[in-house]
Design a protein around this motif. Structure first.
Motif, PDB file in Angstrom:
ATOM      1  N   PHE A  50       0.806  -1.223   0.000  1.00  0.00           N
ATOM      2  CA  PHE A  50       0.000   0.000   0.000  1.00  0.00           C
ATOM      3  C   PHE A  50       0.839   1.273   0.000  1.00  0.00           C
ATOM      4  N   VAL A  51       2.100   1.190   0.384  1.00  0.00           N
ATOM      5  CA  VAL A  51       2.949   2.389   0.482  1.00  0.00           C
ATOM      6  C   VAL A  51       3.053   3.142  -0.849  1.00  0.00           C
ATOM      7  N   PRO A  52       3.246   2.484  -2.018  1.00  0.00           N
ATOM      8  CA  PRO A  52       3.338   3.256  -3.271  1.00  0.00           C
ATOM      9  C   PRO A  52       2.096   4.074  -3.581  1.00  0.00           C
ATOM     10  N   TYR A  53       0.922   3.626  -3.142  1.00  0.00           N
ATOM     11  CA  TYR A  53      -0.298   4.402  -3.385  1.00  0.00           C
ATOM     12  C   TYR A  53      -0.311   5.682  -2.565  1.00  0.00           C
ATOM     13  N   VAL A  54       0.250   5.626  -1.364  1.00  0.00           N
ATOM     14  CA  VAL A  54       0.279   6.808  -0.498  1.00  0.00           C
ATOM     15  C   VAL A  54       1.322   7.810  -0.977  1.00  0.00           C
ATOM     16  N   ALA A  55       2.370   7.330  -1.627  1.00  0.00           N
ATOM     17  CA  ALA A  55       3.435   8.222  -2.083  1.00  0.00           C
ATOM     18  C   ALA A  55       2.912   9.200  -3.133  1.00  0.00           C
ATOM     19  N   SER A  56       3.527  10.348  -3.197  1.00  0.00           N
ATOM     20  CA  SER A  56       3.134  11.377  -4.153  1.00  0.00           C
ATOM     21  C   SER A  56       3.397  10.917  -5.584  1.00  0.00           C
ATOM     22  N   ALA A  57       2.399  11.133  -6.458  1.00  0.00           N
ATOM     23  CA  ALA A  57       2.581  10.759  -7.861  1.00  0.00           C
ATOM     24  C   ALA A  57       3.660  11.606  -8.517  1.00  0.00           C
ATOM     25  N   ALA A  58       3.795  12.861  -8.092  1.00  0.00           N
ATOM     26  CA  ALA A  58       4.853  13.705  -8.644  1.00  0.00           C
ATOM     27  C   ALA A  58       6.230  13.154  -8.273  1.00  0.00           C
ATOM     28  N   ALA A  59       6.397  12.751  -7.009  1.00  0.00           N
ATOM     29  CA  ALA A  59       7.671  12.158  -6.602  1.00  0.00           C
ATOM     30  C   ALA A  59       7.918  10.839  -7.326  1.00  0.00           C
ATOM     31  N   THR A  60       6.851  10.080  -7.565  1.00  0.00           N
ATOM     32  CA  THR A  60       6.996   8.820  -8.301  1.00  0.00           C
ATOM     33  C   THR A  60       7.475   9.074  -9.723  1.00  0.00           C
ATOM     34  N   GLY A  61       6.934  10.108 -10.370  1.00  0.00           N
ATOM     35  CA  GLY A  61       7.366  10.431 -11.727  1.00  0.00           C
ATOM     36  C   GLY A  61       8.822  10.846 -11.796  1.00  0.00           C
ATOM     37  N   ILE A  62       9.267  11.650 -10.826  1.00  0.00           N
ATOM     38  CA  ILE A  62      10.671  12.069 -10.799  1.00  0.00           C
ATOM     39  C   ILE A  62      11.585  10.866 -10.574  1.00  0.00           C
ATOM     40  N   LEU A  63      11.207   9.997  -9.643  1.00  0.00           N
ATOM     41  CA  LEU A  63      12.008   8.806  -9.374  1.00  0.00           C
ATOM     42  C   LEU A  63      12.043   7.881 -10.584  1.00  0.00           C
ATOM     43  N   ALA A  64      10.902   7.758 -11.283  1.00  0.00           N
ATOM     44  CA  ALA A  64      10.855   6.885 -12.460  1.00  0.00           C
ATOM     45  C   ALA A  64      11.768   7.384 -13.564  1.00  0.00           C
ATOM     46  N   GLY A  65      11.964   8.707 -13.644  1.00  0.00           N
ATOM     47  CA  GLY A  65      12.884   9.233 -14.641  1.00  0.00           C
ATOM     48  C   GLY A  65      14.296   8.728 -14.470  1.00  0.00           C
ATOM     49  N   TYR A  66      14.713   8.489 -13.228  1.00  0.00           N
ATOM     50  CA  TYR A  66      16.036   7.926 -12.969  1.00  0.00           C
ATOM     51  C   TYR A  66      16.052   6.411 -13.155  1.00  0.00           C
ATOM     52  N   THR A  87      -9.255   7.463 -12.813  1.00  0.00           N
ATOM     53  CA  THR A  87      -7.834   7.729 -12.525  1.00  0.00           C
ATOM     54  C   THR A  87      -7.007   7.795 -13.799  1.00  0.00           C
ATOM     55  N   ALA A  88      -7.251   6.860 -14.724  1.00  0.00           N
ATOM     56  CA  ALA A  88      -6.473   6.832 -15.967  1.00  0.00           C
ATOM     57  C   ALA A  88      -6.788   8.028 -16.852  1.00  0.00           C
ATOM     58  N   LEU A  89      -8.063   8.398 -16.953  1.00  0.00           N
ATOM     59  CA  LEU A  89      -8.425   9.519 -17.816  1.00  0.00           C
ATOM     60  C   LEU A  89      -7.939  10.856 -17.258  1.00  0.00           C
ATOM     61  N   GLN A  90      -7.748  10.945 -15.951  1.00  0.00           N
ATOM     62  CA  GLN A  90      -7.322  12.202 -15.329  1.00  0.00           C
ATOM     63  C   GLN A  90      -5.844  12.193 -14.947  1.00  0.00           C
ATOM     64  N   LEU A  91      -5.088  11.224 -15.428  1.00  0.00           N
ATOM     65  CA  LEU A  91      -3.670  11.133 -15.071  1.00  0.00           C
ATOM     66  C   LEU A  91      -2.903  12.339 -15.632  1.00  0.00           C
ATOM     67  N   PHE A  92      -2.307  13.101 -14.751  1.00  0.00           N
ATOM     68  CA  PHE A  92      -1.582  14.302 -15.184  1.00  0.00           C
ATOM     69  C   PHE A  92      -0.226  14.441 -14.504  1.00  0.00           C
ATOM     70  N   ASP A  93      -0.196  14.372 -13.163  1.00  0.00           N
ATOM     71  CA  ASP A  93       1.033  14.684 -12.426  1.00  0.00           C
ATOM     72  C   ASP A  93       2.158  13.728 -12.781  1.00  0.00           C
ATOM     73  N   LEU A  94       1.837  12.461 -13.020  1.00  0.00           N
ATOM     74  CA  LEU A  94       2.872  11.499 -13.385  1.00  0.00           C
ATOM     75  C   LEU A  94       3.475  11.829 -14.750  1.00  0.00           C
ATOM     76  N   ILE A  95       2.635  12.226 -15.696  1.00  0.00           N
ATOM     77  CA  ILE A  95       3.120  12.595 -17.033  1.00  0.00           C
ATOM     78  C   ILE A  95       3.892  13.910 -16.980  1.00  0.00           C
ATOM     79  N   TYR A  96       3.419  14.839 -16.178  1.00  0.00           N
ATOM     80  CA  TYR A  96       4.074  16.144 -16.096  1.00  0.00           C
ATOM     81  C   TYR A  96       5.493  16.024 -15.553  1.00  0.00           C
TER      82      TYR A  96
END
Length: 315
Positions: free
Chosen positions: A131-147, A245-254
């Motif tokens: 459950f921890v990844p769901y609580v984490a910020s999607a913006a932080a997840t996107g930055i981490l995924a870039g690495y 959730t999928a149709l409104q996905l923004f912060d991860l892409i940004y």
């Protein structure tokens, strides 16, 4: 000859006492107390959701850059959407992302929930980790995924090189970027689906499972014919939630691709952001936002209608 009706009460008996009525002032006081608690939240909901939504509809019928006075253009913004190739490409990518993300999140979430619905050591720790990844910020997840998915020094490509496999472009490849976004989104959303399925699995009547086992059904047949039918309402809810959730996905892409490379991950929501806040075409962006709302509402109604036809009352 008339028949005498028996008396309602015996001689000397007392009539049942009626329930005491609450004083008028007490009922009004209770109503005022309730609105004192619910009133501020109601004002916030109306002020931050309903009022902006109504105002955005009027903006969608204008040509406005946020500075000069708006010009009324009627329904012209909506008519132009049918001729906008960028909007059509963004719609195709949003539908592809939704069609890939929603079924995978449901299937993987159900599998994880079944695996966690067991009495084993450290089961609480495993459930927390899921459950921890769901609580984490999607913006932080996107930055981490870039690495993690970097073609040059990312962990995934390092693992591929150690296995003798060629490195991949991932977020920098037009053909792989959208699928990589789906993988990252799954990592963040699987925990939510697993938790609601886990709660539903624990509510499945044990009598039904035991009766099926007594009748000679194996584990797979018990799961398919007993457990899955009990999970239909949860499946309908999870499908609706994950579709939105999928149709409104923004912060991860940004934070990961900014709609690139070559607009391969430019979804409808990100295109609305570009129209409204980068090119200052607020009226046109609001029209596209309302079109997205209509499509989301239509898909939600279809999923709920199909679930009710199958006997899954969830809403």
């Amino acid at each position: 000859m008339s028949v005498a009706t028996p008396p309602r009460f015996a001689v000397g008996a007392r009539k049942p006492a009626s329930a005491p009525r609450a004083p008028r002032g007490r009922g009004a006081r209770r109503a005022l107390t309730g609105w004192a608690f619910a009133g501020p939240a109601t004002v916030v909901v109306i002020g931050l959701s309903i009022f902006p939504a109504v105002w955005a509809f009027f903006i969608s019928r204008t040509k406005w850059n946020g500075v000069a006075p708006p010009t009324d253009v009627g329904w012209r913004n909506y008519q132009r959407l049918a001729e906008d190739s960028n909007a059509l490409d963004a719609a195709k990518q949003s539908l592809l992302l939704t069609a890939t993300f929603v079924p995978l999140s449901i299937l993987i979430g159900l599998f994880v929930a079944v695996a966690l619905n067991r009495k084993i050591r450290f089961i609480g720790f495993y459930r927390t980790c899921i459950f921890v990844p769901y609580v984490a910020s999607a913006a932080a997840t996107g930055i981490l995924a870039g690495y993690v998915f970097s073609p040059q020094f990312g962990m995934v490509n390092e693992a591929l090189r150690s296995l003798g496999l060629p490195a991949q472009g991932f977020l920098e490849s037009p053909s792989q970027a959208l699928l990589t976004i789906v993988v990252i989104a799954l990592w963040g959303e699987i925990g939510f689906v697993a938790v609601i399925y886990l709660a539903a699995l624990q509510d499945v009547p044990k009598e039904l499972v035991e009766a099926a086992i007594v009748d000679g059904a194996g584990p797979w047949r018990v799961f398919r014919h007993v457990t899955l039918p009990q999970l239909r309402p949860v499946t309908v809810f999870a499908t609706v939630w994950q579709t939105i959730t999928a149709l409104q996905l923004f912060d991860l892409i940004y934070t990961s691709t900014r709609g690139g490379p070559l607009n391969s991950t430019q979804t409808v929501v990100y295109y609305i952001y570009e129209l409204a806040f980068q090119t200052r075409r607020l009226g046109y962006g609001a029209a596209l936002a309302y079109l997205l709302f209509a499509v989301t509402l239509l898909l939600t109604v279809l999923v709920v209608w199909y679930g009710r036809r199958r006997g899954s009352e969830v809403f």
